[in-house]
Design a protein around this motif. Structure first.
Motif, PDB file in Angstrom:
ATOM      1  N   GLN A  26       3.791   0.158   2.633  1.00 24.17           N
ATOM      2  CA  GLN A  26       3.406  -0.685   3.763  1.00 24.17           C
ATOM      3  C   GLN A  26       2.835  -1.986   3.223  1.00 24.17           C
ATOM      4  O   GLN A  26       1.974  -1.962   2.332  1.00 24.17           O
ATOM      5  N   LYS A  57       0.863  -1.175   0.000  1.00 25.10           N
ATOM      6  CA  LYS A  57       0.000   0.000   0.000  1.00 25.10           C
ATOM      7  C   LYS A  57       0.903   1.230   0.000  1.00 25.10           C
ATOM      8  O   LYS A  57       1.820   1.340   0.813  1.00 25.10           O
ATOM      9  N   THR A  86       3.901  11.376  -1.541  1.00 25.11           N
ATOM     10  CA  THR A  86       4.112  12.788  -1.234  1.00 25.11           C
ATOM     11  C   THR A  86       4.845  13.430  -2.411  1.00 25.11           C
ATOM     12  O   THR A  86       5.976  13.048  -2.722  1.00 25.11           O
ATOM     13  N   ASP A 125       5.970   6.079   0.325  1.00 20.82           N
ATOM     14  CA  ASP A 125       6.091   5.230   1.525  1.00 20.82           C
ATOM     15  C   ASP A 125       5.255   3.981   1.315  1.00 20.82           C
ATOM     16  O   ASP A 125       4.086   4.045   0.893  1.00 20.82           O
ATOM     17  N   SER A 132       1.734   5.419   0.002  1.00 19.77           N
ATOM     18  CA  SER A 132       1.363   6.788   0.359  1.00 19.77           C
ATOM     19  C   SER A 132       2.337   7.715  -0.361  1.00 19.77           C
ATOM     20  O   SER A 132       3.550   7.632  -0.150  1.00 19.77           O
TER      21      SER A 132
END
Length: 337
Positions: A94, A66, A70, A92, A68
């Protein structure tokens, strides 16, 4: 990483570098791989990076990560005197469950197709509807689609006029871009650039060009292309424009690149071919750079119907008549810092 490096990008310059940590991947702009006067604000360079980012995210999802994201904001104000490497995005990761999807499966099969498309075969309505929703998760980006013949002719005319203006008024664009057109041996050595196999000529014409004693710029002259560019674009039964709120904001162009990559992968998954047709957006850059009246930006505003949406990328799609040639790529090891 192997998926990211297969992304669409301007002139196969592959202007990306990556830093990998145990929990994240950082994407960097390698501004040393710019095309000079051809892309004076690095707008297309950042669109290319967005394409790589989209592939990376799709591969993460398919491999159980998963993400994320930025994005680094910033203004596109020209090529630095000493181009370097700048952070574009941090992803990022996960661990989670693997999620297979058709776009990820299409990554190794997606290639820019510069051959004429099948004019007799219309684009399915369900594909157009799906493509129209491609920007639903991307703020400040919108895709405009045109399928009616009259609409396409109007937009193609704007692009065709832009091509003529570029050819006659901005020869420096082609001089700056020329180093990225390579013969087969130099392309194999550098693992980048465009060769004669990639420009969409019939096999016999391509073979003849390879043996003619001409320079690459002459071989790529519009006079060598039998079918006019306007006619070529009209073989695509769907024409599209990706627009942003600010054409010279770098993160918005990264988002636009994500949308083009997503659109091209969707086309590939559904048996369609696609090709950029970005000369009008490139002419907007030139008019801005040379302090000329922004005629092309005004013309493109008629395409979106709203001057608040600024076209940064254009393309057309259809059913292929010839198989596209895959371009060479640098390895993962060559692009990791």
């Amino acid at each position: 990483m192997r998926a990211a490096i297969l992304a669409a990008n301007a002139n196969n310059t592959q202007p990306w570098l990556f830093k990998v940590t145990p929990s994240a991947i950082e994407l960097y702009a390698d501004k040393r791989r710019n095309t000079g006067a051809f892309d004076p604000y690095l707008r297309e360079l950042y669109i290319s990076l967005g394409c790589a980012l989209e592939n990376l995210l799709l591969a993460g999802e398919a491999n159980g990560y998963k993400a994320s994201v930025t994005l680094v904001p910033g203004k596109l104000d020209g090529i630095p005197a000493n181009p370097g490497i700048d952070l574009v995005a941090r992803v990022d990761l996960q661990q989670t469950e693997r999620q297979a999807n058709e776009l990820h499966s299409a990554i190794p099969r997606r290639h820019t197709n510069r051959f004429p498309f099948d004019v007799q075969k219309p684009i399915p309505v369900d594909f157009i509807e799906t493509l129209g929703g491609a920007t639903s998760d991307q703020p400040d980006v919108r895709v405009f689609l045109f399928t009616a013949e009259a609409e396409r002719k109007r937009v193609v005319q704007i692009i065709g006029q832009s091509v003529e203006e570029i050819l006659h008024s901005y020869p420096e664009m082609f001089k700056a871009n020329a180093p990225w057109f390579r013969d087969w041996h130099s392309a194999e050595k550098a693992h980048d650039g465009i060769t004669l196999d990639d420009i969409g000529q019939p096999p016999l014409a391509t073979a003849l060009f390879k043996f003619l004693p001409r320079s690459m710029d002459k071989m790529l002259s519009p006079l060598t292309i039998k079918l006019s560019y306007v006619d070529l674009m009209m073989t695509g039964r769907l024409l599209g424009a990706v627009a942003v709120r600010d054409r010279y904001e770098q993160s918005q162009n990264v988002r636009a690149g994500r949308i083009w990559q997503r659109a091209h992968l969707l086309a590939t998954a559904h048996g369609l071919a696609g090709r950029p047709a970005n000369q009008a957006a490139e002419l907007v850059d030139q008019e801005r750079l040379h302090d000329k009246e922004p005629k092309t930006a005004a013309a493109l505003a008629t395409v979106t119907g709203d001057a608040g949406w600024q076209t940064t990328f254009m393309f057309y799609m259809g059913y292929a008549t010839h198989q596209a040639h895959p371009t060479v790529r640098r390895s993962v090891q060559e692009v990791v810092v």
